[in-house]
Design an enzyme around this catalytic site. Structure first.
Site, PDB file in Angstrom:
ATOM      1  N   LYS A  78       0.851  -1.198   0.000  1.00 35.70           N
ATOM      2  CA  LYS A  78       0.000   0.000   0.000  1.00 35.70           C
ATOM      3  C   LYS A  78       0.876   1.232   0.000  1.00 35.70           C
ATOM      4  O   LYS A  78       1.904   1.292   0.682  1.00 35.70           O
ATOM      5  CB  LYS A  78      -0.903  -0.038   1.231  1.00 35.70           C
ATOM      6  N   SER A 153      -9.671   1.857   3.063  1.00 31.04           N
ATOM      7  CA  SER A 153      -8.827   2.666   2.226  1.00 31.04           C
ATOM      8  C   SER A 153      -7.799   1.845   1.437  1.00 31.04           C
ATOM      9  O   SER A 153      -7.172   2.385   0.529  1.00 31.04           O
ATOM     10  CB  SER A 153      -8.084   3.704   3.070  1.00 31.04           C
ATOM     11  N   SER A 177      -9.985  -0.479   7.219  1.00 33.71           N
ATOM     12  CA  SER A 177      -9.415  -0.294   5.880  1.00 33.71           C
ATOM     13  C   SER A 177      -8.730  -1.504   5.283  1.00 33.71           C
ATOM     14  O   SER A 177      -8.302  -1.445   4.134  1.00 33.71           O
ATOM     15  CB  SER A 177      -8.413   0.869   5.901  1.00 33.71           C
TER      16      SER A 177
END
Lengths: 493, 498, 98
Positions: A78, A153, A177
């Protein structure tokens, strides 16, 4: 072995046995990503040269007789995790061109264990969001329906694994997330206990809630990644000094002797008939595996969202103050430094980030601190106490990971409607508990044409990752829901 | 309003009507190898931005971890002043934006500092001991340094841009806040000197204002003597030496008295002291209070300090300067100047050992501060590093006190021991350096000299005192320095005036 | 409490965010509705409850006072929007900090 669909366990074993080289794995992955990511949009940056470098090193170490738990396993990271020499944007214009000069601890441990870095994945800006639509730098699509969001997210990391553009990936979870996008993308997403995995190198959103965790297509793979990165880090004062029990070699095949709590306040009856049925089946499957279902109560859980949306923005308003155009990142000049700050941050941050900074600043400000921030931290104590009490009656808690499957782009324009997507995951985060989402079936969404994945959230007491992953594995191998769905993004040529 | 703009002249009579109330806030950089929250070197100077890392540059993803030695220094400093050390303490974030603050918040301590209260006892130049209460001492991190470019004098006003160096960012800092207990510039300086001495004795800081390891601000207000309410205070910054502090406080007191006496009202504000011009300038109104939005630092965990830990740290405290001072000027009867010089010159331990070995304090102080220190300075070493042990020095002092040897011989013997070590008694005995005080022997030397120096004798009888000095010198020479000089002079006078 | 309109310009100033008048209006509305949402916390009885600063119970996590190599100046300045002879350069600073 088909590299694209192989598990991390299979890849690591094959590379260890020298039946395939890390170099070959790297090439196959690079080609695959090139093939599918145009449509998927999971990656903001791919790092093929870095991947090849690491592959060569892995092959050399294997040749020298070393044992590497993640030998040759392709991993997507990420984009809020620093990797030295790579662009680390957090999905924001303010860091659009920033190259990190250091690598965070969790990522470094995985690379040291033999993992190959594919690239950096898309995300909601600074990890604020539940759909990945808040990214300022790209659009990621749900691999099971390109017209729908992958969740957030950690949308890019979830989509990469769900869309077979990565074997495993790393996400971060503050209020859901990892778990919510995992549910949306038909993959396993695991958030360890707060403090288990170092946050050094993870760009902070809410310091007392953030945790790094893996996405994978199997619980076993998630366990492998966790085992390789968990443990005390001298660079992170909040990482706990509790010995890490390995999880990947202690997976269960049934749930006999375990009590699973079903939360009264998380009743699924008002989620619509199909979704309700999906979870009732999931709970029944748990029972079939030998678990005793018990009803538990979390009376304060309903205040979870309110609590979270005071604490997280407060912490983030402070954590994001460093983005000011002085030392790195975007700068928009001004007549004086104050004007530079204001213009830089106005141009660099998107609306959701601004909203949270504003509400967070307000909650901490003079006159409001006790009524908002302190009050929320007290509510948090009560929520954690509710869980502790529930765990006197059960060993695990089961609930939906999200109240709906993936929704369409622009479906949730009201910020508060978006916040509700984390209804089940947030209370667990507030208590710091280890938790994951594992695929539990699929339903056709309202107005949809085909079934979309659903996720079952499991949570367990603090530091009981072995129990949690073990139980999830038992459920997974008995039900095999993930493999019943095919992604809509090209998997193989 | 600068001094020059005042209408009213503050005469001594006017001044006497008012009382000045001062509180001092200091920031003291701690002496540690590494910074407060990261492993970068804690050092003064260096090329800009060569002493930095992701943590002290506040890069995305970086996290602080506290330096254990800084915490221990803090606790010891608190204990030295009798502060309370709580069982539980934590760090908080103080949020504000400024270019030399990399995170745009400072990790500091708000409501649960590592020490609470305490008393600073200090002495004034005349030896009077006073005390000022401490509000608290807490631990925090220092900021980077900005240099302002484009203006004629390097100050912010008029600059067109600034250059920031983060070498200093993250250095551990103690913030010491006093109660407004000080009543004069002398007291303020006495207080600061006491802080400095104590921190140096503890080894927690070098406390060098010129290097920025001590920075202080003074809060100054005035009120009519006998008043119970405090006047409006102004904060004075930018004083870069103790002398500067003294001047600035005196200047500010006068400025405020002039305003109040003239019927005006003192504005609560921050004023910058301009040492070269000898005036202060208003920087901004302190009414614009900052909302620091303090909250507990979520990246750090709290500190629990046990009684055992406190006891262990207390056991490491050295003799405190004020305690020494009171003993030296009280029980030992030394002058204020001698006591201060011994303490500030790093000679106190050596002096104490010499007294313990039996030397009378005044004589010991004398010889340590004069002859021994001179030898040490010339050699560029510390007194304690010399070959002269305190026991040997005590022996030498005893010989002098007993008049066994005279002062000239004493200096010679000291020089010998300085170079070679050894025992003065042994040297004196072995070489027969004992003073000759037998009157007939002295008379013998005197008669020899008088016989050889008839002109000088005549000069003396004619009224020239200098001639006597010359004659004494000759006797000393003839006796190879051993004659008792007092006796020599006495006998000479007798002979010459008879 | 929810009926207080948040003084958005003041909060934006504290957060060093320049907002357009349009944004002030829009955020004001959104923040007000968010505050209504979080206001339900007032119903919760937290009288005898301590605030959680952290869910973990660690204490006294410290590091030894040892020097560890940091970044080279080149790395430190690599991302600097404006660097000058080894310093980070910023536009003029108007008011001195507190």
């Amino acid at each position: 072995m088909d590299v694209t669909t192989a598990t991390a366990r299979e890849i690591a074993s094959a590379v260890a046995a020298k039946s395939i080289s890390a170099g070959e794995i790297a090439e196959a992955t690079i080609a695959q990503v090139a093939r599918v990511d145009g449509e998927l949009g999971a990656y903001l940056t791919t790092t093929p040269e870095l991947m090849r470098e690491h592959a060569a090193r892995v092959d050399a170490r294997i040749a020298a007789g070393e044992t590497l738990p993640l030998a040759g396993v392709p991993i997507a990271i990420k984009d809020n995790m620093c990797v030295r020499g790579t662009r680390t944007t957090c999905g924001s214009k303010i860091l659009e061109h920033w190259v990190a000069p250091y690598t965070g601890t969790a990522v470094q441990r995985l690379l040291d264990a033999g993992a190959l870095p594919i690239g950096k994945t898309n995300m909601d800006e600074f990890a604020m969001g539940s759909s990945c639509e808040n990214s300022a730098l790209g659009v990621t699509r749900n691999p099971y329906d390109p017209g729908r969001v992958p969740g957030g997210s950690s949308g890019g990391s979830a989509a990469a694994v769900g869309g077979f553009a990565a074997t495993v990936s790393l996400g971060s979870d503050t209020g859901g997330s990892i778990r919510e996008p995992a549910a949306f993308c038909n993959v396993v997403g695991f958030k360890p206990t707060y403090g288990r995995v170092s946050r050094y190198g993870l760009v902070a959103f809410a310091s007392s809630l953030d945790q790094i965790g893996p996405f994978a297509r199997t619980v076993e793979d998630a366990a492998l990644v966790y085992d390789a990165m968990a443990g005390k880090d001298p660079h992170d004062a909040t990482s706990v000094d509790i010995p890490v029990e390995s999880t990947a070699d202690h997976l269960r095949t049934d749930l006999r002797g375990l009590r699973v709590g079903i939360v009264k306040e998380f009743a699924t009856s008002d989620l619509g008939a199909e979704i309700d049925a999906c979870y009732r089946t999931a709970y029944a499957d748990l029972e079939r595996l030998g678990a005793e279902l018990v009803e538990v109560e979390l009376p304060t859980a309903k205040y979870g969202l309110a609590t979270y949306y005071l604490i997280a923005p407060a912490e983030c308003s402070s954590n994001l103050a460093r983005f000011d155009g002085v030392r790195y990142g975007l700068r928009v000049d001004g007549a004086d430094v104050g004007e530079m700050y204001e213009k830089t941050r106005a141009a660099g941050f998107g609306p959701e980030v601004k909203r949270r900074i504003l509400i967070g600043t307000y909650a901490l400000s003079s006159g409001y601190y006790d009524a908002y921030y302190v009050k929320a931290q007290k509510a948090r104590t009560k929520i954690a106490a509710d869980f502790a009490r529930a765990f006197e009656k059960c060993d695990l808690i089961a609930s939906p990971a999200a109240s709906t499957p993936a929704f369409g782009f622009n479906a949730k324009s009201d910020p508060v409607a978006m916040y509700l997507m984390d209804y089940y995951t947030i209370p667990v985060s507030l208590a710091g508990l280890p938790s994951l989402s594992v695929p539990c079936g699929a339903v056709v969404p309202e107005g949809g044409t085909h079934p979309m994945p659903m996720g079952l959230q499991l949570a367990s007491p603090l530091f009981s990752e072995r129990l949690l992953l073990g139980a999830a594995h038992a459920y997974e191998i008995a039900t095999k829901h993930a493999e019943k769905l095919a992604p809509r993004v090209a998997v193989t040529p | 309003m600068s001094v020059a703009e005042r209408d009213l002249v503050v005469t001594p009579e006017i001044r006497a009507k008012y009382e000045v109330v001062i509180g001092i806030e200091c920031h003291v950089e701690l002496k540690t190898a590494s910074k407060m929250f990261c492993g970068c070197r804690n050092t003064f100077g260096g090329e800009p931005n060569t002493n930095v890392c992701p943590v002290c540059l506040a890069m995305p993803g970086a996290l602080p971890v506290p330096n254990v030695l800084a915490i221990e220094h803090m606790i010891r400093a608190g204990l030295a002043f009798g502060a309370a050390i709580p069982a539980y303490s934590k760090f908080d974030r103080k949020n504000y934006f400024y270019p030399d603050m990399p995170k745009n918040y400072q990790i500091s301590q708000y409501d649960m500092p590592l020490t609470q209260g305490g008393i600073v006892r200090y002495w004034l130049p005349d030896g009077t001991v006073r005390e000022a209460a401490l509000t608290r001492i807490h631990l925090e991190e220092d900021t980077g340094k900005s240099t302002h470019a484009g203006s004629a004098d390097g100050r912010i006003a008029g600059s067109t841009y600034s250059l920031v160096d983060f070498n200093r960012a993250g250095v551990p800092l103690m913030e010491c806040v006093s109660e407004p207990d000080l009543r004069s510039a002398d007291e303020a300086v006495g207080y600061l000197e006491a802080l400095k001495r104590t921190f140096v004795a503890l080894g927690v800081s070098d406390v060098k204002m010129e290097e920025g390891s001590l920075r202080c601000d003074a809060n100054v207000s005035v009120r009519l003597r006998g008043a119970t309410e405090y006047g409006t205070k102004a904060e004075i910054k930018n004083m870069n030496s103790f002398r500067s502090v003294h001047r600035a406080i005196e200047s500010e007191a006068e400025r405020q008295i002039a305003i109040v006496e003239g019927g005006g009202r003192v504005v609560q504000e921050t004023r910058g002291w301009d040492e070269a011009a000898g005036v202060s300038h208003s920087m901004r109104s302190k009414e614009q209070a900052h909302d620091y939005r303090y909250f507990p630092e979520p990246d750090l965990v709290p500190m629990e300090i046990t009684e055992e830990r406190i006891a262990a740290l207390r056991a490491t405290l050295p003799a405190l300067p004020i305690v020494r001072f009171e003993r030296y000027t009280g029980e030992l009867g030394l002058s204020v100047a001698a006591a201060a010089q011994l303490i500030d010159g790093g000679l106190a331990d050596y002096f104490d050992a010499t007294v313990d070995a039996g030397a009378p304090p005044a004589a010991a102080a004398n010889i340590v501060l004069a002859d021994l220190s001179r030898l040490a300075n010339e050699a560029g070493i510390a007194v304690s590093e010399s070959h002269v042990s305190p026991a040997a020095l005590a022996e030498l002092v005893a010989l002098l006190e007993a008049k066994t040897i005279n002062s000239k011989i004493g200096k010679d013997v000291l020089g010998r021991i300085w170079r070679e070590g050894g025992s003065p008694k042994t040297i004196v005995e072995a070489e027969g350096l004992a003073q000759v005080s037998d009157p007939s022997a002295v008379a013998g030397f005197v008669d020899e000299v008088l016989a050889a120096n008839a002109q000088s004798a005549a000069d003396f009888r004619a009224g020239k005192e200098n001639a006597l000095k010359f004659l004494v010198g000759q006797v000393m020479k003839n006796s190879r320095g051993k004659a008792n000089p007092v006796l020599v002079e006495q006998v000479l006078r007798e002979r010459l005036t008879s | 409490m929810a009926s207080d309109r948040i003084d958005v310009p003041h909060v934006a100033k504290l957060a060093r965010l320049a907002l357009t008048p349009d944004e002030v209006e829009r955020f004001g509305g959104q923040l007000a509705s968010l505050l209504t949402f979080v206001d339900e916390l007032r119903e919760l009885d937290t009288e005898s409850v301590a605030a959680t600063a952290q869910v973990i119970e660690s204490r006294n996590v410290v590091r030894p006072d040892t020097v560890v190599p940091g970044l080279s100046r080149e790395d430190a300045l690599a991302g600097a929007p404006a660097a000058q002879i080894g310093f980070f350069r910023v536009p003029k600073i108007i008011a001195a900090a507190d």
